[in-house]
Design a protein around this motif. Structure first.
Motif, mmCIF file in Angstrom:
data_model
loop_
_atom_site.group_PDB
_atom_site.id
_atom_site.type_symbol
_atom_site.label_atom_id
_atom_site.label_comp_id
_atom_site.label_asym_id
_atom_site.label_seq_id
_atom_site.Cartn_x
_atom_site.Cartn_y
_atom_site.Cartn_z
ATOM 1 N N ASP A 5 -64.350 -19.821 5.686
ATOM 2 C CA ASP A 5 -65.642 -19.430 5.114
ATOM 3 C C ASP A 5 -65.697 -17.962 4.682
ATOM 4 N N GLY A 6 -64.923 -17.096 5.306
ATOM 5 C CA GLY A 6 -64.971 -15.685 4.940
ATOM 6 C C GLY A 6 -64.120 -14.847 5.867
ATOM 7 N N VAL A 7 -63.926 -13.575 5.498
ATOM 8 C CA VAL A 7 -63.088 -12.645 6.254
ATOM 9 C C VAL A 7 -63.936 -11.939 7.311
ATOM 10 N N LEU A 8 -63.451 -11.930 8.547
ATOM 11 C CA LEU A 8 -64.087 -11.180 9.625
ATOM 12 C C LEU A 8 -63.467 -9.808 9.800
ATOM 13 N N GLY A 9 -62.167 -9.707 9.587
ATOM 14 C CA GLY A 9 -61.493 -8.424 9.740
ATOM 15 C C GLY A 9 -60.020 -8.537 9.399
ATOM 16 N N ARG A 10 -59.404 -7.400 9.137
ATOM 17 C CA ARG A 10 -57.977 -7.364 8.786
ATOM 18 C C ARG A 10 -57.250 -6.396 9.695
ATOM 19 N N GLY A 11 -56.026 -6.759 10.055
ATOM 20 C CA GLY A 11 -55.160 -5.888 10.834
ATOM 21 C C GLY A 11 -53.799 -5.774 10.191
ATOM 22 N N GLY A 12 -52.897 -5.059 10.864
ATOM 23 C CA GLY A 12 -51.580 -4.865 10.292
ATOM 24 C C GLY A 12 -50.734 -6.134 10.277
ATOM 25 N N MET A 13 -51.020 -7.062 11.212
ATOM 26 C CA MET A 13 -50.205 -8.266 11.309
ATOM 27 C C MET A 13 -50.953 -9.533 10.936
ATOM 28 N N SER A 14 -52.302 -9.471 10.825
ATOM 29 C CA SER A 14 -53.048 -10.711 10.640
ATOM 30 C C SER A 14 -54.387 -10.444 9.966
ATOM 31 N N VAL A 15 -55.018 -11.535 9.565
ATOM 32 C CA VAL A 15 -56.382 -11.504 9.046
ATOM 33 C C VAL A 15 -57.203 -12.462 9.893
ATOM 34 N N MET A 16 -58.389 -12.024 10.287
ATOM 35 C CA MET A 16 -59.278 -12.865 11.076
ATOM 36 C C MET A 16 -60.358 -13.427 10.151
ATOM 37 N N TYR A 17 -60.468 -14.756 10.125
ATOM 38 C CA TYR A 17 -61.429 -15.436 9.256
ATOM 39 C C TYR A 17 -62.507 -16.134 10.090
ATOM 40 N N ARG A 18 -63.667 -16.261 9.480
ATOM 41 C CA ARG A 18 -64.685 -17.181 9.982
ATOM 42 C C ARG A 18 -64.404 -18.536 9.339
ATOM 43 N N ALA A 19 -64.292 -19.569 10.147
ATOM 44 C CA ALA A 19 -63.912 -20.880 9.615
ATOM 45 C C ALA A 19 -64.700 -21.977 10.308
ATOM 46 N N THR A 20 -64.637 -23.167 9.727
ATOM 47 C CA THR A 20 -65.296 -24.348 10.278
ATOM 48 C C THR A 20 -64.253 -25.400 10.602
ATOM 49 N N ASP A 21 -64.277 -25.849 11.852
ATOM 50 C CA ASP A 21 -63.426 -26.969 12.244
ATOM 51 C C ASP A 21 -64.114 -28.244 11.745
ATOM 52 N N VAL A 22 -63.597 -28.830 10.663
ATOM 53 C CA VAL A 22 -64.272 -29.964 10.026
ATOM 54 C C VAL A 22 -64.214 -31.213 10.906
ATOM 55 N N ARG A 23 -63.291 -31.296 11.835
ATOM 56 C CA ARG A 23 -63.224 -32.462 12.715
ATOM 57 C C ARG A 23 -64.336 -32.430 13.749
ATOM 58 N N LEU A 24 -64.593 -31.242 14.321
ATOM 59 C CA LEU A 24 -65.587 -31.121 15.379
ATOM 60 C C LEU A 24 -66.910 -30.553 14.880
ATOM 61 N N GLY A 25 -66.910 -30.002 13.664
ATOM 62 C CA GLY A 25 -68.133 -29.442 13.109
ATOM 63 C C GLY A 25 -68.587 -28.164 13.782
ATOM 64 N N ARG A 26 -67.667 -27.363 14.312
ATOM 65 C CA ARG A 26 -68.042 -26.121 14.972
ATOM 66 C C ARG A 26 -67.408 -24.928 14.271
ATOM 67 N N LYS A 27 -68.057 -23.782 14.411
ATOM 68 C CA LYS A 27 -67.547 -22.546 13.836
ATOM 69 C C LYS A 27 -66.495 -21.949 14.771
ATOM 70 N N VAL A 28 -65.451 -21.383 14.172
ATOM 71 C CA VAL A 28 -64.388 -20.755 14.956
ATOM 72 C C VAL A 28 -63.972 -19.457 14.282
ATOM 73 N N ALA A 29 -63.260 -18.633 15.047
ATOM 74 C CA ALA A 29 -62.564 -17.470 14.486
ATOM 75 C C ALA A 29 -61.105 -17.871 14.323
ATOM 76 N N LEU A 30 -60.614 -17.755 13.114
ATOM 77 C CA LEU A 30 -59.261 -18.215 12.797
ATOM 78 C C LEU A 30 -58.388 -17.007 12.478
ATOM 79 N N LYS A 31 -57.403 -16.767 13.329
ATOM 80 C CA LYS A 31 -56.472 -15.658 13.143
ATOM 81 C C LYS A 31 -55.237 -16.193 12.427
ATOM 82 N N VAL A 32 -54.985 -15.700 11.213
ATOM 83 C CA VAL A 32 -53.853 -16.149 10.399
ATOM 84 C C VAL A 32 -52.863 -14.997 10.301
ATOM 85 N N MET A 33 -51.627 -15.264 10.707
ATOM 86 C CA MET A 33 -50.611 -14.214 10.733
ATOM 87 C C MET A 33 -50.093 -13.926 9.326
ATOM 88 N N GLY A 34 -49.693 -12.703 9.119
ATOM 89 C CA GLY A 34 -49.189 -12.296 7.814
ATOM 90 C C GLY A 34 -47.846 -12.920 7.491
#
Length: 387
Positions: free
Chosen positions: A16-45
């Motif tokens: 859904d959008g960017v929460l923050g960026r670091g040197g190794m990863s980006v933290m996103y706001r996301a939706t788990d479509v299976r459970l219908g809940r909001k999560v913080a998704l850390k994606v590595m570079g």
């Protein structure tokens, strides 16, 4: 990672959008479509996911974090790899991070101790399990007031490793993470343990109290500061009790053996040093023998009665009686002060010369008797004349 994944799907997560960026990863706001809940998704570079040692550490971090159950550690829901991208899904905390609070300037000592005290609790629990966080910094301390009456802290974004292992580095020897709060042994790639996190916590305490980290400048200058320079005195940057400088020096000692034993010991020492500035209740007021301020009851003292309509009693013209004891000091208020108690009803003060008293009644009776005698004499004379 330069590419923004907002609007895309990563497995069963809709970003859904960017929460923050670091040197190794980006933290996103996301939706788990299976459970219908909001999560913080850390994606590595992508630039580090190809490093075999890093991938191993990533899986180890995810597994260790998912096994941790502590009120001040953000819960981990899921981790995996999709299209060559490594991700970790964790609880989305509605609030801000400590980095955002520090950017606004120094934090009140009482608030800093409350927040970092919760961090210390979580860190000591990790250390008891043989784990080291290794990426402790204000951006990884999440603060929310939505879940409790007071501010609640979550420790997040772990770079976990086992105690005794070396700090995070790539296969080429590059340091992974931010050096701003890194301990000397971590920067040198030496063996790490809980005291490595304690050093970072002391740096964070310094930042909370002064509004800036202990060492600033270019990356090389920051690293050299941690490796060989003494941190500046916090009291030179903010109005703080002098004792806090010694606590911070111990917490940021270059040798782990010279630091506190646990993170809670560091916070306890800081709490004692900051007591004058941390809102500790004041001691009860000292009872004084002399006059005190504010309206106070005045004990009645014998003395001359005040003249009606006068503000104060008139002084005697000549000494006619032994001197009276001095009157108590006037309280500094505008309240009237009674100089003597009122005389009781029926006392001599109200019996002498009072209109309608016994003297007046006597003269009225005598007048009536005289008038009666005059009337009798007149009647007698009239009757004698008529005969």
């Amino acid at each position: 990672m330069s590419e923004d994944l907002t609007g895309r799907r990563l497995g069963h997560y809709k970003i859904d959008g960017v929460l923050g960026r670091g040197g190794m990863s980006v933290m996103y706001r996301a939706t788990d479509v299976r459970l219908g809940r909001k999560v913080a998704l850390k994606v590595m570079g992508e630039h580090i996911t190809g490093d075999a040692e890093f991938r191993e550490r990533f899986v180890d971090e995810a597994r260790n974090t998912s096994a941790i159950d502590h009120a001040n550690i953000v819960p981990l829901y899921d981790f995996g790899e999709v299209d060559g991208m490594l991700y970790i899904a964790m609880r989305l905390v509605d609030g801000s991070d400590l980095a955002g609070l520090v950017e606004g300037g120094p934090i009140a000592p009482s608030r800093a101790l409350e927040l970092l005290g919760q961090v210390a609790e979580a860190l000591d629990m990790l250390h008891e399990q043989g784990l080291v966080h290794l990426d402790l910094k204000p951006a990884n301390v999440l603060v929310t007031s939505r879940e409790a009456a007071n501010e609640h802290v979550y420790l997040a974004d772990f770079g976990l490793t086992r105690r005794g292992a070396t700090g995070h580095r790539t296969s080429s020897g590059d340091f992974l993470g931010s050096p701003t709060y890194a301990a000397p042994e971590h920067l040198r790639g030496e063996s790490v343990d809980g005291r490595t996190d304690l050093y970072a916590l002391a740096c964070m305490l310094f930042a909370c109290l002064t509004g800036r980290p202990p060492f600033r400048g270019q990356v090389s200058e920051i690293i050299q500061g941690h490796l060989g320079a003494d941190p500046p005195a916090a009291t030179s940057l903010a109005m703080l009790p002098p004792a806090i400088d010694g606590v911070l020096r111990t917490g940021m000692a270059k040798s782990p053996d010279q630091r506190f034993g646990t993170c809670k010991e560091l916070i306890a020492a800081a709490r004692g040093a900051l007591a004058p500035a941390a809102g500790r209740p004041s001691p009860p007021p000292v009872q004084r023998s002399g006059p005190v301020s504010g309206p106070q009851p005045v004990q009645p003292t014998p003395g001359p009665r005040p003249v009606p309509g006068a503000a104060f009693p008139s002084p005697p013209q000549a000494p006619v009686a032994p001197p009276q004891a001095p009157l108590p000091p006037m309280p500094p208020s505008g309240d009237p002060v009674r100089l003597r108690p009122p005389s009781p009803a029926g006392s001599a003060s109200f019996a002498t010369g009072r209109p309608g008293g016994s003297g007046s009644a006597r003269w009225i009776v005598l007048g009536l008797v005289g008038a009666a005698l005059v009337v009798i004499v007149v009647l007698f004379v009239v009757m004698a004349t008529s005969i």
